[in-house]
Every structure is written in structure tokens, then in C-alpha cells.
Design an enzyme around this catalytic site. Structure first.
Site, PDB file in Angstrom:
ATOM      1  N   TYR A  10     -78.443  11.784 -14.557  1.00 41.49           N
ATOM      2  CA  TYR A  10     -79.690  11.256 -13.688  1.00 41.49           C
ATOM      3  C   TYR A  10     -81.020  12.217 -14.153  1.00 41.49           C
ATOM      4  O   TYR A  10     -81.876  11.517 -13.235  1.00 41.49           O
ATOM      5  CB  TYR A  10     -79.225  11.231 -12.250  1.00 41.49           C
ATOM      6  CG  TYR A  10     -78.580  10.191 -11.663  1.00 41.49           C
ATOM      7  CD1 TYR A  10     -77.081   9.731 -12.301  1.00 41.49           C
ATOM      8  CD2 TYR A  10     -79.180   9.157 -11.094  1.00 41.49           C
ATOM      9  CE1 TYR A  10     -76.626   8.757 -11.853  1.00 41.49           C
ATOM     10  CE2 TYR A  10     -78.316   7.920 -10.804  1.00 41.49           C
ATOM     11  CZ  TYR A  10     -77.075   7.979 -10.959  1.00 41.49           C
ATOM     12  OH  TYR A  10     -76.422   6.561 -10.757  1.00 41.49           O
ATOM     13  N   LYS A  57     -64.149  14.128 -17.199  1.00 46.34           N
ATOM     14  CA  LYS A  57     -63.753  13.672 -18.402  1.00 46.34           C
ATOM     15  C   LYS A  57     -63.722  14.728 -19.380  1.00 46.34           C
ATOM     16  O   LYS A  57     -64.475  14.678 -20.782  1.00 46.34           O
ATOM     17  CB  LYS A  57     -64.578  12.477 -18.773  1.00 46.34           C
ATOM     18  CG  LYS A  57     -63.945  11.649 -20.171  1.00 46.34           C
ATOM     19  CD  LYS A  57     -63.063  10.563 -19.605  1.00 46.34           C
ATOM     20  CE  LYS A  57     -62.432   9.732 -20.787  1.00 46.34           C
ATOM     21  NZ  LYS A  57     -61.460   9.023 -20.492  1.00 46.34           N
ATOM     22  N   ASP A  98     -61.290   7.690 -15.674  1.00 44.45           N
ATOM     23  CA  ASP A  98     -60.801   6.551 -15.704  1.00 44.45           C
ATOM     24  C   ASP A  98     -59.296   6.592 -14.960  1.00 44.45           C
ATOM     25  O   ASP A  98     -58.970   5.208 -14.373  1.00 44.45           O
ATOM     26  CB  ASP A  98     -60.481   5.963 -17.161  1.00 44.45           C
ATOM     27  CG  ASP A  98     -59.825   7.245 -18.138  1.00 44.45           C
ATOM     28  OD1 ASP A  98     -59.759   8.174 -17.703  1.00 44.45           O
ATOM     29  OD2 ASP A  98     -59.457   7.076 -19.217  1.00 44.45           O
ATOM     30  N   ASP A 146     -71.543   8.029  -8.898  1.00 52.26           N
ATOM     31  CA  ASP A 146     -72.216   6.824  -8.542  1.00 52.26           C
ATOM     32  C   ASP A 146     -71.200   5.593  -8.646  1.00 52.26           C
ATOM     33  O   ASP A 146     -70.959   4.709  -7.882  1.00 52.26           O
ATOM     34  CB  ASP A 146     -73.141   6.471  -9.444  1.00 52.26           C
ATOM     35  CG  ASP A 146     -74.105   5.114  -9.335  1.00 52.26           C
ATOM     36  OD1 ASP A 146     -74.224   4.976  -7.926  1.00 52.26           O
ATOM     37  OD2 ASP A 146     -74.491   4.477 -10.252  1.00 52.26           O
ATOM     38  N   ASP A 174     -68.730   3.253  -5.736  1.00 51.36           N
ATOM     39  CA  ASP A 174     -68.696   1.600  -5.411  1.00 51.36           C
ATOM     40  C   ASP A 174     -67.379   1.224  -5.176  1.00 51.36           C
ATOM     41  O   ASP A 174     -67.223   0.268  -4.477  1.00 51.36           O
ATOM     42  CB  ASP A 174     -69.770   0.869  -6.368  1.00 51.36           C
ATOM     43  CG  ASP A 174     -71.031   0.846  -5.977  1.00 51.36           C
ATOM     44  OD1 ASP A 174     -71.440   1.521  -5.298  1.00 51.36           O
ATOM     45  OD2 ASP A 174     -71.716  -0.224  -6.645  1.00 51.36           O
TER      46      ASP A 174
HETATM   47  C1  IPM Z   1     -76.303   4.888  -5.091  1.00 50.85           C
HETATM   48  C2  IPM Z   1     -77.275   3.783  -6.074  1.00 50.85           C
HETATM   49  C3  IPM Z   1     -78.443   4.631  -6.706  1.00 50.85           C
HETATM   50  C4  IPM Z   1     -77.835   5.580  -7.747  1.00 50.85           C
HETATM   51  C5  IPM Z   1     -79.525   3.671  -7.421  1.00 50.85           C
HETATM   52  C6  IPM Z   1     -79.821   2.691  -6.397  1.00 50.85           C
HETATM   53  C7  IPM Z   1     -80.468   4.482  -8.289  1.00 50.85           C
HETATM   54  O1  IPM Z   1     -76.540   3.219  -6.898  1.00 50.85           O
HETATM   55  O2  IPM Z   1     -77.088   5.602  -4.468  1.00 50.85           O
HETATM   56  O3  IPM Z   1     -75.361   4.945  -5.650  1.00 50.85           O
HETATM   57  O4  IPM Z   1     -77.513   5.221  -8.906  1.00 50.85           O
HETATM   58  O5  IPM Z   1     -77.658   6.874  -7.191  1.00 50.85           O
HETATM   59 MG    MG Z   2     -74.501   3.425  -6.507  1.00 52.57          MG
END
Ligand code: IPM
Ligand code: MG
Length: 370
Positions: free
Chosen positions: A144, A199, A233, A257, A261
């Protein structure tokens, strides 16, 4: 002393869910007996476009240096959502969210993963007791940081690089935060297990640094914390098969990240998942947000789920209470989370439009449950 809150509603449904979080704040502040002030920052995709920002590429600033400087004076920032259908992906994310994370050195991204009662879970046979862990994602380094470039761009011989960095300083401060958190949770009855997710078998430089630092620090300063390791993984596999294994996870930015999710889905979806971008230093300013997007198709319809934003408010109160050393504010955070847990069983689902209640009604239910 007043708690000073900066509010950025942002795009799409952001302002709607933030309004519910603020409604809950108002009610809980009265109950716990503390005062606060809020200031709205009009930072959004709409403002970017209205000021003549190019929808295709970054042209003007999304948030100004002066606004970032102003944010430093607040006790916390409450953020709704970033993302506008008419602005190319990346412009607002980099111009606001990532900029705030970097400029305010919010080096921890904290994501509690908790299946609240009554929330439908896509995993068969898993109950709230099985899904209750927290991810500590490093928030300023790794893929990042923005290093890289093009060579012979737009030619058949194009080369693009995107660099990953790990610094001992950046990794160590994140690991120490995670070890401290695991120790605190252990005192509250959790297993006291910290899992490094990386990893190391492929990323033999950057993740070697992570692995060595993890064991050195753990051995020297946190012998009471159990050290555990998963390849990223395999971690995705265990999230689905055995989520009950996890207590605290610490992981570099990019993997954090992705796995958060997946984690959000096993806790019932974006309607409930909250996160904090935390600068844990005494003068640091942290920013709390529902982790879902701006949901343009639901905007203005009063159907989006505000639980994630309210859970972000609960985190904000807990963290800010700790930072300001104000037990009333911290207690308000716990109280809001309990009220969420009393509300979710009354809702049909956690999906927008299918909750059995409107956005504002869900906010009212949480207020009643306080
Ligand atoms: C998160 C989002 C952000 C990230 C994006 C919107 C830049 O996915 O907060 O997880 O990748 O960190
Ligand atoms: Mg995210």
C-alpha cells in the site's frame, strides 16, 4: 471535558448510516453522562466533482492539507463511506481514505469479527460463540505504500512494478499492538492466542522480517501469549472450516484487506462489519468506519443497514474512552455493543431492504435497547 468528534459522512449511503450512529451517540451520552461536540467535514465525491475534479484521473485534492491539519485536533473521526459511481475507482480511496491513514499515521487497522446473535451466518452449524475474533491489520506499509512505476508504458514491452515494503519499525509497532491486545483479551477470558497470517514460504524477504520480529518480540516480552502461524491461503480455508480457532490475527496490509472481507461475510456481511484506523499514540487521531462501500443503488432510500456504522461508533467510544481516560465514554462503547446484540435478533436479515425495518427504525431500535 467534551469529546470532540469530526464527522465525514462521505458518499452514497455514508451520511445516512452516520446519522444513525450519531443518533445512538446522542442517546448513550445522555445515559452515561458525558458531553461531546461534532463538526461536519464536507468531503466527498460530490464535492470533488462540484469543484471541477476530473472524474477519470486525480486532478484536485479530495481532502485538503488544511482539512487534514484540522482533523488532528479532534479526539476521533467518524467516517461514513467513500466511493462515487461517477468517479473512477482509486481517486477518492487514495485521495481521502488512504491519505488520512497515512498522513495521520493510523498504523493499525482493527477489525473485530463477531457474529452477533440472530445474524444469519453463511457457514453451516456456526453460532456466535464460534465466530469471535479480531484482525489487526498493519495499515501503512506493504503493497500500500505506493512504490513502483512503469517502463515503456502503453507499448507491447510495457513493464509495471508495484513494490512491497516491510520495515522493522512499522512491523514491530504493529506486532506490539497485537500482542498487547491479545494479552488484554486473555485477561477477559479469551484464549490468548495470536496468529500471524503471512506467506513466509514465498515472500521470503518481507515476511521473513515479520516472522522473525513476531517470535523475537513474543519470546522476549509476551511469553504469556501463545504464538501461532498460518499461511494466508490456509487462513482463508480455516475461516470457513474452523473460525473458532482464531482469537487475534496480525497480518500485513494487503492480506489484511483481503481476509477481512472474507471475515466480514462470515460475521453476517457488510451490513454489520466495522473497523477502526487507529493511531494508538497518546496524541494520535483515529478514524472509525463501517467497512462496506457507499452503496449507490440504495442511496436515499432509507433501506441500508446502519448496524455496521453503529458498531463503528461503539469502537470509537471504546477507543476514545481509553485514549481520554474517560470511563464513561468507554462504558458507552460497551453499552452500544450490547444494544446492537439486543437488536440484531429482532431483524429479519442484515441485508439492505430485507431487514424488516428501515435504516432509521434500526437506529431507533438500538437507541431503545441502550
Ligand atoms: C478497506 C478498503 C480500502 C483498502 C480501499 C477502499 C482503498 O478496501 O478499507 O479495506 O484497500 O484498504
Ligand atoms: Mg478492503
Amino acid at each position: 471535558m467534551d469529546m470532540k468528534l469530526a464527522v465525514i459522512g462521505g458518499d452514497g449511503t455514508g451520511p445516512e448510516v452516520v446519522a444513525e450512529g450519531l443518533k445512538v451517540l446522542k442517546a448513550v451520552a445522555k445515559k452515561e453522562g458525558f458531553t461531546y461536540t461534532t463538526k461536519n467535514f464536507d468531503v466527498s465525491g460530490d464535492r470533488y466533482l462540484a469543484r471541477g475534479g476530473d472524474p477519470k484521473q486525480p486532478s484536485i485534492e479530495v481532502i485538503s492539507e488544511a482539512e487534514i491539519a484540522e482533523l488532528r485536533a479532534f479526539d476521533a473521526i467518524y467516517l461514513g463511506a467513500v466511493g462515487h459511481p461517477d468517479v473512477a475507482p482509486g481517486i477518492l480511496e487514495k485521495g481521502l481514505l488512504l491519505k488520512a491513514r497515512f498522513d495521520l499515521d493510523q498504523y493499525i487497522n482493527l477489525r473485530p469479527v463477531r457474529l452477533y446473535p440472530g445474524v444469519p451466518c453463511p457457514l453451516a452449524g456456526k453460532a456466535p460463540d464460534d465466530i469471535d475474533f479480531i484482525v489487526v491489520r498493519e495499515n501503512t506499509e506493504d503493497l500500500y505504500f505506493g512504490g513502483g512505476g512503469f517502463l515503456r508504458k502503453n507499448t507491447p514491452q510495457e513493464v509495471a512494478t508495484q513494490e512491497m515494503i516491510a520495515t522493522r519499525f512499522g512491523v514491530e509497532r504493529c506486532l506490539r499492538y497485537a500482542f498487547e491486545l491479545t494479552r488484554q483479551r486473555k485477561a477477559a477470558g479469551y484464549p490468548g492466542r495470536l496468529t500471524l497470517v503471512a506467506k513466509v514460504n514465498v515472500l521470503t524477504y518481507a515476511h521473513s522480517l515479520w516472522e522473525r520480529a513476531f517470535h523475537e518480540i513474543g519470546k522476549a516480552d509476551y511469553p504469556d501469549v501463545e504464538r501461532d502461524y498460518n499461511h494466508v491461503d490456509a487462513c482463508c480455508m480455516w475461516f470457513v472450516k474452523n473460525p473458532e480457532h482464531y482469537d487475534v490475527i496480525v497480518t500485513p496490509n494487503m492480506f489484511g484487506d483481503i481476509i477481512t472481507d472474507l471475515a466480514a461475510m462470515i460475521q453476517g456481511g457488510m451490513g454489520v462489519a466495522a473497523g477502526g484506523n487507529i493511531n494508538p499514540e497518546p496524541d494520535g487521531v483515529s478514524m472509525f468506519e463501517p467497512i462496506g462501500g457507499s452503496a449507490p443503488k440504495y442511496t436515499g432510500k432509507n433501506v441500508i443497514n446502519p448496524i455496521a456504522a453503529i458498531a463503528a461508533m461503539a469502537m470509537l467510544l471504546r477507543e476514545t474512552g481509553r485514549k481520554l481516560n474517560d470511563p464513561k465514554i468507554a462504558a458507552a462503547g460497551d453499552r452500544v455493543e450490547k444494544a446492537i446484540m439486543a437488536t440484531t435478533p429482532k431483524m429479519k436479515t442484515q441485508s439492505a431492504g430485507k431487514m424488516g425495518y428501515s435504516t432509521t427504525q434500526v437506529g431507533d431500535l438500538v437507541c431503545e435497547a441502550l
